[in-house]
Structure formats: structure tokens, C-alpha cells
Design an enzyme around this catalytic site. Sequence first.
Site, PDB file in Angstrom:
ATOM      1  N   HIS A  12       4.239  -0.175   1.312  1.00 54.41           N
ATOM      2  CA  HIS A  12       5.500   0.936   0.870  1.00 54.41           C
ATOM      3  C   HIS A  12       5.898   1.744   2.062  1.00 54.41           C
ATOM      4  O   HIS A  12       4.969   2.252   2.672  1.00 54.41           O
ATOM      5  CB  HIS A  12       5.222   1.603  -0.465  1.00 54.41           C
ATOM      6  CG  HIS A  12       3.909   1.549  -1.048  1.00 54.41           C
ATOM      7  ND1 HIS A  12       3.713   0.955  -2.313  1.00 54.41           N
ATOM      8  CD2 HIS A  12       2.697   1.782  -0.508  1.00 54.41           C
ATOM      9  CE1 HIS A  12       2.492   0.780  -2.726  1.00 54.41           C
ATOM     10  NE2 HIS A  12       1.917   1.570  -1.676  1.00 54.41           N
ATOM     11  N   ASN A  59      -4.595  -3.184   6.698  1.00 52.88           N
ATOM     12  CA  ASN A  59      -3.851  -2.417   5.623  1.00 52.88           C
ATOM     13  C   ASN A  59      -3.080  -1.316   6.265  1.00 52.88           C
ATOM     14  O   ASN A  59      -3.667  -0.413   6.913  1.00 52.88           O
ATOM     15  CB  ASN A  59      -4.765  -1.879   4.509  1.00 52.88           C
ATOM     16  CG  ASN A  59      -3.874  -1.708   3.463  1.00 52.88           C
ATOM     17  OD1 ASN A  59      -3.489  -2.011   2.615  1.00 52.88           O
ATOM     18  ND2 ASN A  59      -3.682  -0.214   3.300  1.00 52.88           N
TER      19      ASN A  59
END
Length: 199
Positions: A106, A120
Site C-alpha cells: 500500500h 517487503n
Amino acid sequence: MTNYYIEDSVIVGDNVVIEPYAVVRGNTVLRDGCVVGSFSYVVDSVIGENTVVKSSRIESSEVGANCTVGPNAHLREHAYVGDGCRIGNYVEVKKSTLCDGVKASHLSYVGDAYVGKGTNIGCGVIFVNYDGKVKHKTTVGDNCFIGCNSNLVAPLYVGNDCFIACGTTVDKDVPDGAFSIGRSYLTVKEGKARKYLKK
């Protein structure tokens, strides 16, 4: 009567789903089993097998197999996304390579970067690629964790297996296996909020 737009130049594999109001143009290849969701725009790009694109814009880019893109992601020119990746809500990728298994779920910007396998990228991470005159590159190694609201200021190298704590601005190279944190300490002044609040 169809309610999507697809140009004759597009190559479509087997069992491809193109949902209503999608636009697919140019030299695009849709590989077997992929889904181009409603309100997506794909031009001059490759979408890999079993990848799902949800209401996103992909231009002059390549997405691997078994990925999810969107909703509302933007892959600009020369974005290369490996297999098994997640490019989530309001993530923008430009002129970057994201290797297999990278997740940017996001509200992040990845520009002029190379991101290694399994890394990540947290919410709100910015790859700061422009110094006002020149664009610079950031390289991030395999299996890294980039905490939310971090800034990676290029030119920059982050090694393999690194952890960048949330809220950190990284402006120098980070060696393999390092933990990086750069925050000011929180100061709490009790009873002082009323000075700044409207009555």
C-alpha cells in the site's frame, strides 16, 4: 456487444478474463489464466500467467506469474515485476525491477530501483530518486524488511537480510544483515495541547 475495449494487436492466452470497462491496447500480451479487472488500463505490457490486475494502470511494463496488482496501482514505463509479487493499493512503480516474491501492499513509490527477492516494502515507503537535478538508483537486497514511512534516499545500496525500522530516513549504504533506525525521540508535554487547539 462487449463492454470492454481490446485492440487487434493484443495477444490473448487461454482462459483469460477481461472484465467490463477494461482497456487493453498496443503490443500487450495477456498470458494464460490472467485477469484484467474492471477499469484497468493496460498498454504495451505483458501480464503473466494467473496474475490478477484490479482497476490499475500498467504502461510499457512486465508483470510475472501469480501476482496481484491493485486496486489502483500504477506501473509506469519499464517496471519489471517478478513472479508471486504483490503490488497493492496506490503503489506506483517506475523504471524498477522487483524480483520474485516482493510485496509492496500500500501507498508506496518505487522509482529507479532494484528490489531483491522476498523483500517487503511497508506502507508509505518512498524511494527518493530525484535530487532536483538528476535521478539516482536504489538497490535493495533479498529478504529485507522496509518499515512503513521510511525514505530511501538514492543513490543507495541496502544489503541482503536487512531490517529498516519504520519512520527511518536511510541516506547511506547499509551492509548485509544490518538493523537501521533513525528517529527522533518522542517528547510528551502534558497539558500543553490546549495552546494549539481551536476553542
